[in-house]
Design a protein around this motif. Sequence first.
Motif: not given
Length: 149
Positions: A11-17
């Motif tokens: 469960d890997v998420v993509f978010r900024v910084d």
Amino acid sequence: PTAFDGADLTDVVFRVDHEGPVYARTKAGTVQLDIDEHGLHNITDLSRTQKSRDLYEEIKAGNYPKMSFAFTVAADHYDKASHTRVIERIAKVYDISPVSFPANPGTELSARDYFDGVIEAEKAERLEREQRERQRQKLRILMEVNRDV
């Protein structure tokens, strides 16, 4: 090259910084991860929400030129000769993030429209078909010449 062997990528998420809202995630099928001898690669679909589409535009504009990932370490050691920490194995990857200032400046990030890839693939298929047809025509001509001889 083996640091990701056995790493939890469920469960890997993509978010900024490495903070804020989630724009995509593996469990939603909007992040695909691939590991090779060079490292961790991702293909991320930023088309499903307006915020994600806006982030795509920010990446395309060059506002986030590099990538990073947040993880925990399963095994490491200190190299006295180079005065560096060597990560031997990663336990879990939590997020992948376009970043303003990466820890590793050797990373890359690019925004590519899905349809650009589809168009490129269709063009390659068309060129291959045209080349096969040219080969067939040459073969027909050779067969006709040989028949007449």
